[in-house]
Design a protein around this motif. Structure first.
Motif, PDB file in Angstrom:
ATOM      1  N   ASN A 151      76.904  56.004   8.283  1.00  0.00           N
ATOM      2  CA  ASN A 151      77.238  55.906   9.662  1.00  0.00           C
ATOM      3  C   ASN A 151      77.576  54.435   9.739  1.00  0.00           C
ATOM      4  OD1 ASN A 151      76.987  56.003  12.324  1.00  0.00           O
ATOM      5  ND2 ASN A 151      74.821  55.950  12.610  1.00  0.00           N
ATOM      6  N   PRO A 152      78.939  54.075   9.762  1.00  0.00           N
ATOM      7  CA  PRO A 152      79.470  52.827   9.907  1.00  0.00           C
ATOM      8  C   PRO A 152      79.274  52.351  11.364  1.00  0.00           C
ATOM      9  CG  PRO A 152      81.039  54.203   8.813  1.00  0.00           C
ATOM     10  CD  PRO A 152      79.935  55.084   9.020  1.00  0.00           C
ATOM     11  N   ASP A 153      79.126  53.225  12.396  1.00  0.00           N
ATOM     12  CA  ASP A 153      78.984  52.852  13.675  1.00  0.00           C
ATOM     13  C   ASP A 153      77.842  52.235  14.041  1.00  0.00           C
ATOM     14  OD1 ASP A 153      81.440  53.623  14.220  1.00  0.00           O
ATOM     15  OD2 ASP A 153      80.756  55.772  15.022  1.00  0.00           O
ATOM     16  N   ILE A 154      76.567  52.327  12.995  1.00  0.00           N
ATOM     17  CA  ILE A 154      75.287  51.645  13.051  1.00  0.00           C
ATOM     18  C   ILE A 154      75.336  50.097  13.506  1.00  0.00           C
ATOM     19  CG2 ILE A 154      74.889  51.099  10.843  1.00  0.00           C
ATOM     20  CD1 ILE A 154      71.991  52.105  11.038  1.00  0.00           C
ATOM     21  N   LEU A 155      76.258  49.479  12.877  1.00  0.00           N
ATOM     22  CA  LEU A 155      76.538  48.096  13.304  1.00  0.00           C
ATOM     23  C   LEU A 155      77.116  47.515  14.737  1.00  0.00           C
ATOM     24  CD1 LEU A 155      77.404  46.931   9.502  1.00  0.00           C
ATOM     25  CD2 LEU A 155      75.316  46.804  10.665  1.00  0.00           C
ATOM     26  N   ARG A 156      77.382  48.600  15.396  1.00  0.00           N
ATOM     27  CA  ARG A 156      77.831  48.288  16.660  1.00  0.00           C
ATOM     28  C   ARG A 156      79.141  47.327  16.928  1.00  0.00           C
ATOM     29  NH1 ARG A 156      72.359  47.349  19.456  1.00  0.00           N
ATOM     30  NH2 ARG A 156      71.250  47.859  17.590  1.00  0.00           N
ATOM     31  N   TYR A 157      79.962  47.390  16.001  1.00  0.00           N
ATOM     32  CA  TYR A 157      81.208  46.719  16.044  1.00  0.00           C
ATOM     33  C   TYR A 157      82.072  47.419  17.257  1.00  0.00           C
ATOM     34  CZ  TYR A 157      80.654  43.497  12.327  1.00  0.00           C
ATOM     35  OH  TYR A 157      80.063  42.766  11.361  1.00  0.00           O
ATOM     36  N   PRO A 158      82.612  46.674  18.405  1.00  0.00           N
ATOM     37  CA  PRO A 158      83.102  47.388  19.446  1.00  0.00           C
ATOM     38  C   PRO A 158      84.797  47.658  18.875  1.00  0.00           C
ATOM     39  CG  PRO A 158      83.347  44.772  19.538  1.00  0.00           C
ATOM     40  CD  PRO A 158      82.612  45.393  18.313  1.00  0.00           C
TER      41      PRO A 158
END
Length: 193
Positions: free
Chosen positions: A95-102
């Motif tokens: 889940n790469p989105d876990i780090l919340r990069y915009p």
């Protein structure tokens, strides 16, 4: 190592060889620190790994029966701390989105490595078609671009958002790369393919 190889080859050719060391210790870039660590522990402070495509070095390792240790570059349990979020490599991979990069909508769900490969794929595909000829073309056409500029304003493929570029810099350990030439960085990425 290169000096010892040169001396070895000269000696095999029948020359008398004297080796001079320029520093106060033998080893050049190779430096293993064994103290003040507990028994069996050490720190590699110099060259610490040999890429598998360094065939000549591998032959010398075999010739002299040198012991080598497998270099583990990454594991699924490696910790990641970015944007105030602690996780592991395995969780990030799922889940790469876990780090919340915009990142842009088309970049969601992709790791930093997938984002980089997505952006440079047209260039690496072109090189693979005919490496000897096409490398020269890539250097001529793209050396004028910095890596950051190429990724953000990609002239041949998908452009990346600033959030995606930031994730590449941080998560792939390329924080100094934006100002360097695109073709120089692509050569390292291509070699890894």
């Amino acid at each position: 190592m290169s000096g010892l190889v040169a001396a070895s080859l000269l000696k095999q050719a029948g020359h008398d060889v004297t080796i001079f060391e320029a520093t106060g210790r033998v080893g050049g870039r190779v430096l293993t620190i064994r103290e003040p660590f507990s028994e069996g522990s050490y720190l590699e402070a110099g060259a610490m790994r040999i890429p598998n495509y360094h065939y000549l070095v591998a032959e010398y390792i075999k010739k002299y029966g040198l012991r080598v240790n497998t270099f583990v570059n990454a594991t699924p349990n490696d910790p990641i701390y970015a944007n105030g979020i602690k996780t592991t490599a395995a969780i990030y991979q799922r889940n790469p989105d876990i780090l919340r990069y915009p990142v842009a909508p088309h970049e969601r769900g992709k790791t930093a490595e997938e984002l980089l490969n997505m952006a440079i794929k047209p260039v690496t595909d072109f090189i693979i078609q005919n490496p000897r000829r096409n490398w020269e073309i890539v250097i001529k056409e793209f050396d004028k671009y910095s890596m950051s500029f190429f990724l953000q304003y990609n002239p041949v493929g998908v452009s990346l958002s600033t959030g995606a570029i930031e994730s590449i810099k941080v998560l792939m350990g390329l924080e100094g790369f934006p100002e360097l030439s695109f073709s120089g960085h692509t050569s390292g990425t291509y070699a890894a393919l």
